[in-house]
Design a protein around this motif. Structure first.
Motif, PDB file in Angstrom:
ATOM      1  N   VAL A   1       1.063  -1.162  -0.240  1.00 10.15           N
ATOM      2  CA  VAL A   1       0.087  -0.038   0.329  1.00 10.15           C
ATOM      3  C   VAL A   1       1.084   1.278  -0.207  1.00 10.15           C
ATOM      4  CG1 VAL A   1      -1.883   1.383   1.094  1.00 10.15           C
ATOM      5  CG2 VAL A   1      -1.744  -1.405   1.331  1.00 10.15           C
ATOM      6  N   LEU A   2       0.783   2.100  -0.527  1.00  9.17           N
ATOM      7  CA  LEU A   2       1.119   3.241  -1.074  1.00  9.17           C
ATOM      8  C   LEU A   2       0.148   4.100  -0.239  1.00  9.17           C
ATOM      9  CD1 LEU A   2       2.229   3.475  -4.428  1.00  9.17           C
ATOM     10  CD2 LEU A   2       3.352   2.355  -2.658  1.00  9.17           C
ATOM     11  N   PRO A   3       0.971   4.539   0.771  1.00  6.81           N
ATOM     12  CA  PRO A   3      -0.103   5.535   1.883  1.00  6.81           C
ATOM     13  C   PRO A   3       0.211   7.553   1.799  1.00  6.81           C
ATOM     14  CG  PRO A   3       0.711   4.336   3.533  1.00  6.81           C
ATOM     15  CD  PRO A   3       1.800   4.308   1.846  1.00  6.81           C
ATOM     16  N   GLY A   4       0.975   7.472   1.074  1.00  7.94           N
ATOM     17  CA  GLY A   4       2.074   8.494   1.037  1.00  7.94           C
ATOM     18  C   GLY A   4       2.865   8.309  -0.907  1.00  7.94           C
ATOM     19  N   THR A   5       1.833   9.502  -1.598  1.00  2.36           N
ATOM     20  CA  THR A   5       3.146   9.353  -3.180  1.00  2.36           C
ATOM     21  C   THR A   5       3.377  10.273  -3.445  1.00  2.36           C
ATOM     22  OG1 THR A   5       0.921   9.786  -3.989  1.00  2.36           O
ATOM     23  CG2 THR A   5       1.124   7.514  -4.035  1.00  2.36           C
ATOM     24  N   ALA A   6       3.825  11.314  -2.336  1.00  2.00           N
ATOM     25  CA  ALA A   6       3.832  12.708  -3.384  1.00  2.00           C
ATOM     26  C   ALA A   6       5.186  13.661  -2.645  1.00  2.00           C
ATOM     27  CB  ALA A   6       3.297  14.087  -2.260  1.00  2.00           C
TER      28      ALA A   6
ATOM     29  N   PRO B   1       8.142  16.784  -2.163  1.00  2.00           N
ATOM     30  CA  PRO B   1       7.984  17.254  -0.779  1.00  2.00           C
ATOM     31  C   PRO B   1       7.563  18.712  -1.085  1.00  2.00           C
ATOM     32  CG  PRO B   1       9.615  18.229  -1.942  1.00  2.00           C
ATOM     33  CD  PRO B   1       9.059  16.935  -2.732  1.00  2.00           C
ATOM     34  N   MET B   2       6.753  18.801  -2.759  1.00  2.00           N
ATOM     35  CA  MET B   2       5.697  20.654  -2.522  1.00  2.00           C
ATOM     36  C   MET B   2       4.512  20.497  -2.811  1.00  2.00           C
ATOM     37  SD  MET B   2       8.218  22.210  -5.329  1.00  2.00           S
ATOM     38  CE  MET B   2       8.729  20.817  -6.245  1.00  2.00           C
ATOM     39  N   SER B   3       3.717  18.285  -2.609  1.00  2.00           N
ATOM     40  CA  SER B   3       2.295  19.489  -2.560  1.00  2.00           C
ATOM     41  C   SER B   3       1.402  19.545  -1.747  1.00  2.00           C
ATOM     42  CB  SER B   3       1.718  17.118  -2.897  1.00  2.00           C
ATOM     43  OG  SER B   3       0.326  17.514  -2.339  1.00  2.00           O
ATOM     44  N   PRO B   4       1.014  20.935  -1.232  1.00  2.00           N
ATOM     45  CA  PRO B   4       0.061  20.871  -0.284  1.00  2.00           C
ATOM     46  C   PRO B   4      -0.660  20.327   0.478  1.00  2.00           C
ATOM     47  CG  PRO B   4      -0.695  22.197  -2.444  1.00  2.00           C
ATOM     48  CD  PRO B   4       0.186  20.776  -2.395  1.00  2.00           C
ATOM     49  N   THR B   5      -1.484  19.336  -0.007  1.00  2.00           N
ATOM     50  CA  THR B   5      -2.500  18.151  -0.084  1.00  2.00           C
ATOM     51  C   THR B   5      -2.508  16.818  -0.046  1.00  2.00           C
ATOM     52  OG1 THR B   5      -3.280  18.093  -2.958  1.00  2.00           O
ATOM     53  CG2 THR B   5      -3.742  19.712  -1.408  1.00  2.00           C
ATOM     54  N   GLU B   6      -1.725  15.820  -1.087  1.00  2.00           N
ATOM     55  CA  GLU B   6      -1.471  14.815  -0.823  1.00  2.00           C
ATOM     56  C   GLU B   6      -0.265  13.999   0.154  1.00  2.00           C
ATOM     57  OE1 GLU B   6      -3.180  12.991  -2.487  1.00  2.00           O
ATOM     58  OE2 GLU B   6      -4.244  15.000  -2.718  1.00  2.00           O
ATOM     59  N   ALA B   7       0.060  13.227   0.864  1.00  2.00           N
ATOM     60  CA  ALA B   7       1.161  12.100   1.652  1.00  2.00           C
ATOM     61  C   ALA B   7       1.896  12.221   1.624  1.00  2.00           C
ATOM     62  CB  ALA B   7       0.103  11.415   2.421  1.00  2.00           C
TER      63      ALA B   7
ATOM     64  N   LYS C   1      -1.632   9.835   9.326  1.00  2.00           N
ATOM     65  CA  LYS C   1      -3.198  10.281   8.718  1.00  2.00           C
ATOM     66  C   LYS C   1      -3.721   9.233   7.691  1.00  2.00           C
ATOM     67  CE  LYS C   1      -4.780  13.728  11.451  1.00  2.00           C
ATOM     68  NZ  LYS C   1      -4.196  13.370  13.124  1.00  2.00           N
ATOM     69  N   ARG C   2      -2.490   8.867   6.806  1.00  2.00           N
ATOM     70  CA  ARG C   2      -3.122   8.067   5.693  1.00  2.00           C
ATOM     71  C   ARG C   2      -3.312   6.813   5.839  1.00  2.00           C
ATOM     72  NH1 ARG C   2      -5.143  11.716   2.394  1.00  2.00           N
ATOM     73  NH2 ARG C   2      -4.620  12.729   0.815  1.00  2.00           N
TER      74      ARG C   2
ATOM     75  N   GLN D   1      -5.942   6.732   7.574  1.00  5.87           N
ATOM     76  CA  GLN D   1      -7.604   6.559   6.685  1.00  5.87           C
ATOM     77  C   GLN D   1      -7.525   5.090   6.488  1.00  5.87           C
ATOM     78  OE1 GLN D   1      -6.434  10.095   4.766  1.00  5.87           O
ATOM     79  NE2 GLN D   1      -6.607  11.073   6.320  1.00  5.87           N
ATOM     80  N   PHE D   2      -6.692   4.717   5.536  1.00  5.64           N
ATOM     81  CA  PHE D   2      -7.306   3.446   4.883  1.00  5.64           C
ATOM     82  C   PHE D   2      -6.496   2.071   5.968  1.00  5.64           C
ATOM     83  CE2 PHE D   2      -4.537   6.201   1.975  1.00  5.64           C
ATOM     84  CZ  PHE D   2      -5.135   6.621   1.412  1.00  5.64           C
ATOM     85  N   GLN D   3      -7.316   2.044   7.155  1.00  5.24           N
ATOM     86  CA  GLN D   3      -7.275   1.079   7.738  1.00  5.24           C
ATOM     87  C   GLN D   3      -6.317   0.266   8.129  1.00  5.24           C
ATOM     88  OE1 GLN D   3     -11.023   0.904   6.492  1.00  5.24           O
ATOM     89  NE2 GLN D   3     -11.606   0.122   8.668  1.00  5.24           N
ATOM     90  N   LEU D   4      -5.381   1.218   8.159  1.00  2.00           N
ATOM     91  CA  LEU D   4      -4.159  -0.334   8.543  1.00  2.00           C
ATOM     92  C   LEU D   4      -3.562  -1.011  10.219  1.00  2.00           C
ATOM     93  CD1 LEU D   4      -2.936   0.964   5.279  1.00  2.00           C
ATOM     94  CD2 LEU D   4      -0.426   0.927   5.470  1.00  2.00           C
ATOM     95  N   PRO D   5      -3.378  -1.852  10.180  1.00  2.00           N
ATOM     96  CA  PRO D   5      -3.296  -2.385  11.000  1.00  2.00           C
ATOM     97  C   PRO D   5      -2.119  -1.795  12.194  1.00  2.00           C
ATOM     98  CG  PRO D   5      -2.661  -3.826   9.454  1.00  2.00           C
ATOM     99  CD  PRO D   5      -3.137  -3.132   8.964  1.00  2.00           C
ATOM    100  N   MET D   6      -1.401  -0.895  12.636  1.00  2.00           N
ATOM    101  CA  MET D   6      -0.778   0.000  13.125  1.00  2.00           C
ATOM    102  C   MET D   6       0.123  -0.354  14.652  1.00  2.00           C
ATOM    103  SD  MET D   6      -0.378   2.702  11.033  1.00  2.00           S
ATOM    104  CE  MET D   6       1.060   3.009  11.876  1.00  2.00           C
ATOM    105  N   ASP D   7      -1.301  -0.368  14.946  1.00  2.00           N
ATOM    106  CA  ASP D   7      -0.225  -1.747  16.410  1.00  2.00           C
ATOM    107  C   ASP D   7       0.135  -3.320  15.738  1.00  2.00           C
ATOM    108  OD1 ASP D   7      -3.193  -3.300  15.327  1.00  2.00           O
ATOM    109  OD2 ASP D   7      -3.498  -4.875  16.814  1.00  2.00           O
TER     110      ASP D   7
END
Ligand code: ZN
Ligand code: ZN
Length: 348
Positions: A56-61, A63-69, A92-93, A96-102
Motif C-alpha cells: 500500500v502506498l499511503p503517501g505518494t507526493a 515535498p511540494m504537494s499541499p494536499t497529498e501525503a 493520518k493516511r 484512513q486506509f485502516q492499516l493495522p498500526m498495532d
C-alpha cells in the motif's frame, strides 16, 4: 388562544423530539463503532493474508504537494508489516486506509530528506497509542540513530502521561520508544532484516548531493518487491529491479519540470525557477523509467513521489502514465495515496 395547556403540549412535543433524536444519536454512535470495528477487522485480515504480498502506498507526493501525503510505502508480507519511509501526513493516511498500526514490525528509512521522515515520530507514537505491544525498530544508514533519539525525546513526556493515565496494561512503558538499527553508510548492498523467511536488503542509490541514500528490496517465497527511495537510474537499481514482481519507483517528467521552470522565470519567480532547474538531478524521467522496466522484465510498476504531484487524474495520465506506457507493457499502478498492489504467492 395560547393556554398553559397548549404551551405544556408544545413543551412535551419538543422534549419527545429531543429524546427521540438523542436516542437515535446514541444508537448511531453504537452502530458506527460496531461497523468501524468490523471494517477494521476485515481490513486487518486482508492486509495480513499470508497468501498474498500486499503493498500500500499511503503517501505518494514529493515535498511540494499541499494536499497529498509524502513518501511512504507499506509492505505486508508473511504476516509482517514493514514500512518504508514516513513523510508528512503518512500516519493520518495509514489510519484512513485502516492499516493495522498495532501490528507495525519495522520501519526502513531511505534518506533524511524531510519528505521521507517528517512523520516518523507520529508513526512511532501513534502505533504505540493504537495498541502496538512489541518493539519497533527503525532501520537506516548512519545518522538514523540521532533522528530516532530525537523523536523519542520529543514524545517522552507524552508517553509518560499516557501510561500514567491508562495504566501499564493498556499502554506499557516498555514499548513507548523505538530503537534505531543503523547499517554502515559505506556499504553498497547489505542485508538489514531477516524474519521468518522475509529478507530486506538495502542498496545504495544516487540522489545527488544527498548522502547517504538507499533503496530496499524485500524478498519472500521467490517474490521480490523493490522500493527505489529517491534515485536516478543506477546500475544497482537495475540489478535489484531485474525480474522484480513489483518496483515502487519515484518519478519525474523532465518536460513538465522544464515547462514549470520556464513558467516561474517568465513570471519573475527566479527562486522557484532555480529550484525546478536543480531538482532534475533527483529523479528519473517517466519515459526512461518505462524503458528500464520493460528491458528488465519488471512485472508491476507502481509510481510514487510524483515530482510534482498533479491536481487531476487526466494530467497524471498525460505527464506520467502515458510516457511510461509508451515504453512499458507491464502493469502500471498510479492511483496516488492509497494505491494498493496485491501479489499472490504461488505455493506448490
Ligand atoms: Zn523525496
Ligand atoms: Zn530526497
Amino acid at each position: 388562544m395560547i393556554t398553559i395547556r397548549s404551551i405544556l403540549k408544545l413543551f412535551m412535543a419538543i422534549a419527545a423530539m429531543v429524546l427521540i433524536s438523542s436516542c437515535a444519536t446514541d444508537a448511531q454512535v453504537r452502530r458506527s463503532i460496531a461497523q468501524r470495528q468490523q471494517s477494521n477487522e476485515k481490513m486487518r485480515q486482508e492486509y495480513l493474508d499470508p497468501g498474498v504480498i500486499t503493498v500500500v502506498l499511503p503517501g505518494t507526493a514529493g515535498p511540494m504537494s499541499p494536499t497529498e501525503a509524502q513518501s511512504a510505502t507499506a509492505v505486508f508480507v508473511n504476516g509482517q508489516f514493514l514500512l518504508f519511509d514516513a513523510g508528512d501526513y503518512a500516519q493520518k493516511r495509514m489510519e484512513q486506509f485502516q492499516l493495522p498500526m498495532d501490528m507495525l514490525d519495522a520501519v526502513f528509512i531511505t534518506h533524511f530528506h524531510n519528505d521521507h521522515i517528517a512523520d516518523l515520530g507520529e508513526v512511532m507514537q501513534r502505533s504505540y497509542m493504537l495498541g502496538r505491544q512489541k518493539d519497533l525498530v527503525i532501520h537506516g544508514p548512519n545518522g538514523t540513530d540521532a533522528i530516532v533519539e530525537g523523536f523519542n525525546a520529543i514524545y517522552r513526556a507524552d508517553s509518560a502521561y499516557r501510561t500514567q493515565h491508562h495504566s501499564e496494561e493498556i499502554m506499557p512503558s516498555e514499548f513507548q520508544f523505538a530503537a534505531a538499527s543503523e547499517f554502515s553508510a559505506s556499504e553498497n548492498v547489505i542485508e538489514v532484516y531477516r524474519n521468518n523467511g522475509v529478507v530486506v536488503t538495502a542498496f545504495r542509490v544516487a540522489h545527488p548531493p544527498v548522502e547517504p541514500v538507499f533503496g530496499y528490496t524485500v524478498e519472500f517465497a521467490g517474490k521480490k518487491v523493490v522500493i527505489s527511495g529517491d534515485t536516478l537510474i543506477t546500475d544497482e537499481l537495475r540489478h535489484q529491479s531485474t525480474d522484480a514482481d513489483l518496483l515502487v519507483m519515484d518519478i519525474m517528467n523532465y518536460e513538465l519540470v522544464e515547462l514549470m521552470e520556464n513558467g516561474f522565470r517568465e513570471n519573475g519567480d527566479h527562486r522557484n525557477a532555480k529550484i525546478f532547474y536543480d531538482i532534475r538531478e533527483y529523479h528519473p524521467d517517466a519515459a526512461e523509467l518505462g524503458s528500464m522496466a520493460e528491458e528488465l522484465r519488471v512485472k508491476r510498476l507502481a509510481l510514487t513521489h510524483f515530482a510534482p504531484t498533479l491536481p487531476t487524474r487526466q494530467l497524471t495520465k498525460r505527464y506520467y502514465i502515458d510516457p511510461v506506457r509508451k515504453n512499458y507493457s507491464g502493469r502500471v499502478y498510479a492511483d496516488g495515496d492509497g494505491t494498493t498492489i496485491r501479489i499472490p504467492l504461488e505455493y506448490e
